[in-house]
Design an enzyme around this catalytic site. Sequence first.
Site, PDB file in Angstrom:
ATOM      1  N   LYS A 112     -14.455  26.752  33.706  1.00 42.86           N
ATOM      2  CA  LYS A 112     -15.529  27.193  33.534  1.00 42.86           C
ATOM      3  C   LYS A 112     -16.758  26.402  34.369  1.00 42.86           C
ATOM      4  O   LYS A 112     -17.785  27.051  34.720  1.00 42.86           O
ATOM      5  CB  LYS A 112     -16.247  27.335  32.118  1.00 42.86           C
ATOM      6  CG  LYS A 112     -15.484  28.449  31.314  1.00 42.86           C
ATOM      7  CD  LYS A 112     -15.786  29.888  31.719  1.00 42.86           C
ATOM      8  CE  LYS A 112     -15.353  30.860  30.463  1.00 42.86           C
ATOM      9  NZ  LYS A 112     -15.658  32.276  30.728  1.00 42.86           N
ATOM     10  N   SER A 150      -6.119  26.848  31.663  1.00 40.90           N
ATOM     11  CA  SER A 150      -7.493  26.987  31.840  1.00 40.90           C
ATOM     12  C   SER A 150      -8.492  26.220  31.241  1.00 40.90           C
ATOM     13  O   SER A 150      -9.592  25.931  31.429  1.00 40.90           O
ATOM     14  CB  SER A 150      -7.935  28.655  31.573  1.00 40.90           C
ATOM     15  OG  SER A 150      -7.423  29.076  30.291  1.00 40.90           O
TER      16      SER A 150
END
Length: 458
Positions: A93, A345
């Site tokens: 992110k 991720s």
Amino acid sequence: MREGFCCDSSNLHACCHKEFNGSMHRSSDYKLEDPSCNPESPLKVTFEEITSAAYKIKSGIVNTPCTRSHMSNLTGMDIYLKKDFLQNTGSFKERGARYAMLMLSPERRQKGVIAASLGNHAQAVCYHGHLLGIPVTVVMPIIAPIMKIQKCKEYKANVIMDGKDMAEARKIAIKMAKDRGYTYINGYDHPQIIAGQGTIALEIMEQVQDIDAIVVPTGGGGLLAGVAVAVKNLHPDIKIIGVESERCASFSMAMESEKPVATPIEGTLADGLAVPMVGYNAWETAKSLVDKMVVVKEEWIAVAILRMVELEKCVVEGAGAVGLAAILAGQLNEFKGKRVVLILSGGNIDTTILGRCLERGLAADGRLVKFKVTVSDRPGGISELCKVIGSIGVSIKDVIHERAWVTSDVFSVEVKVVCETRDYAHSLELRDLLLARYKKVKFDDIPENMAAAPTVEP
């Protein structure tokens, strides 16, 4: 740059001053909740925007390794792992968050930004806001993990705990952006967020040659959209595979409906993917570029987290493990013998949740088994059971016995046992041994479909 894409967030923020009528807690009051994510006029992110993002963020983002997996031989695929959980805040992110804030005008930087998030996006915005000297406010629902709340506070952000879920937190954040002049940064559908996330694909293609497929964890669709644009522009033959949990399959639902639709969300190990509706910009960008969507079951996510810890020494959250889960479940068998990159991720998993995931993974893997057996209640009955179990190297984790509810005779006792075995075959050996020695034996959920899953060698 394509007309209509606002590279300067001040242009997007100017839209925020359109009138919103009535209470912020009624969803019907927000026909255009986020000015950067207009369902009537979605923006398609371009390859040029992703390359621009890559140049601008590289001084503040870790170029994470993409290494060959130890599971390649076990799975029959040449697997590479893009370890973006090694970013400073533990997730990909940061890429989009930094780019979106770098593109703010001086006036917008001074007023500050606001975001709504359960954790990873909030941490990324807080961290890079702190580095860039931009005031940050994050609205986190009351269900947000304490660890992630504390991390945001450590970056000197204004943390507001409000809203029972992400939908309410998001409305509160948008209302505050309008009232106080903040720039609202959507965690998965802001065009600059999507462009920033796409930079991970540029790194992958520099690090690994002759890729056949890239497997992308998918929630709101921002990462999938950014990766798809970058990859298909450079190597159109590489397959883009999106993976979701069965409990939050919003992108798959969008593909069935041919548009983003509200999707019921249940509790999931992949909480980072639990987005009830795909972003409009993400959908517009990715819909024609995705080759396949896979929906995985929760037990396979647990097994994938376990495999990552045991075989790769990587602690990843559920969202980061879904790609491996799809492989272990046999849902990507068409890539046997081919080179596949999995994007890990994020690694922000609470330690308590990690413990539960590992136990659930062991159970789903057939290595943590539970059974009931009725044995003699005379002296030595339970002791004899323990000797039988131990004779084949099975470890007893817990034993509970009940006398009052045994209806067969007063000289019997029902024993509930939890055991740890080496693997699925070892569990079957235990079951067969007990069935041969005792009349009443009942095992709970030995998962026969796990027999083909790659396991740790004893």
